[in-house]
Scaffold this active site. Structure first.
Site, short mmCIF file in Angstrom:
data_model
loop_
_atom_site.label_atom_id
_atom_site.label_comp_id
_atom_site.label_asym_id
_atom_site.label_seq_id
_atom_site.Cartn_x
_atom_site.Cartn_y
_atom_site.Cartn_z
N THR A 76 6.39 7.39 7.90
CA THR A 76 5.35 8.06 8.70
C THR A 76 5.93 9.11 9.58
O THR A 76 5.39 10.17 9.90
CB THR A 76 4.74 6.95 9.56
N ASN A 153 0.21 5.50 -3.38
CA ASN A 153 0.56 4.32 -2.94
C ASN A 153 -0.77 3.47 -3.35
O ASN A 153 -0.47 2.13 -3.59
CB ASN A 153 0.69 4.14 -1.48
N GLN A 181 6.75 6.34 -2.69
CA GLN A 181 6.48 5.41 -3.95
C GLN A 181 7.03 5.78 -5.21
O GLN A 181 6.81 5.17 -6.30
CB GLN A 181 4.92 5.14 -3.91
N SER A 198 11.20 6.35 2.54
CA SER A 198 11.08 5.03 3.46
C SER A 198 12.09 4.25 2.97
O SER A 198 12.01 3.64 1.73
CB SER A 198 9.67 4.73 3.17
N ALA A 199 12.82 3.36 3.71
CA ALA A 199 13.74 2.40 3.40
C ALA A 199 12.99 1.09 2.96
O ALA A 199 13.64 0.51 1.90
CB ALA A 199 14.75 2.05 4.54
N HIS A 200 12.36 0.74 3.50
CA HIS A 200 11.52 -0.63 3.21
C HIS A 200 10.84 -0.90 1.95
O HIS A 200 10.40 -1.99 1.41
CB HIS A 200 10.83 -1.16 4.49
N THR A 236 19.50 7.39 20.10
CA THR A 236 20.72 6.56 19.59
C THR A 236 20.49 6.18 18.04
O THR A 236 19.36 5.75 17.96
CB THR A 236 20.99 5.25 20.34
N CYS A 323 -2.38 0.05 5.59
CA CYS A 323 -2.98 0.45 6.96
C CYS A 323 -4.42 -0.07 6.90
O CYS A 323 -5.02 -0.01 7.90
CB CYS A 323 -2.69 1.95 7.32
N1 PLP Z 1 3.71 7.53 2.35
C1 PLP Z 1 3.68 6.82 1.55
C2 PLP Z 1 3.00 7.37 0.27
C3 PLP Z 1 3.35 5.22 1.91
O1 PLP Z 1 3.01 4.39 0.75
C4 PLP Z 1 3.85 4.82 2.86
C5 PLP Z 1 3.75 3.24 3.37
O2 PLP Z 1 2.71 2.72 3.05
C6 PLP Z 1 4.15 5.78 3.91
C7 PLP Z 1 4.33 7.09 3.71
C8 PLP Z 1 4.56 5.21 5.32
O3 PLP Z 1 5.70 4.67 5.41
P1 PLP Z 1 6.65 3.87 6.65
O4 PLP Z 1 5.87 2.55 6.50
O5 PLP Z 1 8.08 4.19 6.25
O6 PLP Z 1 6.22 4.53 7.73
#
Ligand code: PLP
Length: 378
Positions: A76, A153, A181, A198-200, A236, A323
């Site tokens: 994000t 996504n 994705q 994004s790592a997670h 940091t 979201c």
């Molecule tokens: N972009 C896409 C295509 C995503 O699927 C997501 C997460 O759902 C994000 C951005 C946001 O990622 P983060 O959770 O690391 O902010």
């Protein structure tokens, strides 16, 4: 039995991630990894070593220089930094996105629009495929940036990123690809000027991501403060998260082909189960999709009702973007694909990942038919 079918929202932490992070989080004080990576003393130097090791690993994986990796709090922030950072430094006050971007791009574009930037939203067809004629029209006028996601996504539909990058380059427009994705599923769009990760989503820790940049690109920071991240982001540095991110990304990219084969077989089981239920339509079924995602419309069913019923059976799925879950607003992605509002509210997404097993699909298709019948009031 617990079944997790929501990898597009987030993935469990990989063993490789844990191994990379644990010594940095819980190592002995004398080892120094807890240090502030900007401190000049032994603890700071130790932390800096681990941070730069993670940065170098990610740079290798995306074929850039370490100095072109900007760690952020997630994708994000990376998306925000790309759009706002580039537009702030550009004389062209025009931005091109697609109609099906993640809210991190959609809402940032809406903010920029309120600030006077002209935003063009390129349409998609009923299968979620980018309208290339509309893309060409959008690129026929000067723009500061075009931002197109690599993989959607909500539907798993793959964007024609090579065509987008090629046409944007010819038009002299900078390119940003949200590749969140795509990582571990299709080749990364390495030719893009800016890439968000994004790592997670790849089995790394939550709270870190990266914007991959080019050294030559002027970008206004979002966060002012210290000179960290070469002035791109004060604050940091999250060293253990960076180490976990690098380990997870390395594993996800290395396993890509074999995982695609494995997950395609599991998804095939899910799709066959869905096809056996009346009034179910898989979205983007005729488009190029990643192997891990299936989103289906359940005619006459409210997705929220079905998700709660699945949850009671231990099955975790989603009604599109994480979201948007919990709200009754239909997904902007499905609306852009021409799905009527009431049908869009019947969409349920099943997404697979590194720890998914065929038993997960078997359990889903065992519990699903009676739950759908009940949700339809039957
Ligand atoms: N972009 C896409 C295509 C995503 O699927 C997501 C997460 O759902 C994000 C951005 C946001 O990622 P983060 O959770 O690391 O902010």
């Amino acid at each position: 039995m617990k079944v997790y079918l929501d990898y597009n929202a987030t993935a469990p932490i990989r063993e490789e991630t844990r191994r990379a992070m644990e010594p940095l989080l819980f190592g002995a004080i004398e080892a120094g990894a807890f240090g502030n990576a900007s401190s000049i003393h032994w603890a700071g130097r130790e932390a800096r070593k681990h941070l730069e090791r993670a940065r170098t690993k990610i740079a290798e994986l995306v074929q850039r220089k370490p100095s072109e990796i900007v760690f952020t709090s997630g994708a994000t922030e990376a998306d925000n930094l790309a759009l706002r950072g580039i537009l702030a430094k550009s004389s062209a006050r025009r931005l091109i996105i697609s109609a099906v971007e993640h809210p991190a791009v959609i809402e940032t574009a809406a903010f920029l629009e309120r600030e006077g930037v002209e935003v063009d939203r390129v349409a998609v067809d009923a299968e979620g495929r980018l309208d290339l004629a509309a893309l060409d029209r959008a690129l026929s006028r000067p723009a500061a940036l075009i931002s197109i996601m690599a993989v959607n996504n909500e539907t798993g539909v793959i964007s024609p990123i090579e065509e987008v990058l090629d046409r944007a380059k010819k038009a002299g427009v900078l390119t940003h690809v949200d590749a969140v994705q795509a990582a571990g599923r299709i080749p990364l769009p390495l030719d893009a000027d800016l890439i968000s990760l994004s790592a997670h989503k790849v089995g790394g820790p939550k709270g870190i991501g990266a914007l991959i940049t080019r050294a030559t690109l002027p970008i206004e920071p979002l966060l002012f403060g210290g000179p960290q991240e070469r002035g791109h982001r004060g604050g940091t540095e999250a060293v253990p998260l960076a180490a976990g991110f690098a380990a997870a990304l390395e594993k996800a990219l290395a396993d890509r082909d074999q995982e695609n084969t494995r997950l395609a077989a599991i998804r095939e089981r899910i799709d066959r189960g869905l096809a056996a239920i009346e009034g179910v339509r898989v979205l983007g079924a005729n488009a190029r999709r990643v192997a891990n995602t299936t989103t289906a419309l359940f005619s006459g069913v409210e997705a929220e009702t079905l998700l709660h019923a699945l949850d009671l059976e231990g099955v975790a799925a989603s009604s599109g973007s994480a979201c948007a879950s919990g709200s009754l607003e239909p997904s902007h992605v499905l609306l852009a694909m021409g799905v009527p509002k009431n049908e869009a509210l019947s969409a349920v997404r099943f997404s697979l990942g590194w720890a998914s097993r065929i038993d997960d699909a078997n359990r889903l298709i065992e519990v699903l038919p009676p739950l759908v019948r009940r949700a339809r009031g039957g």
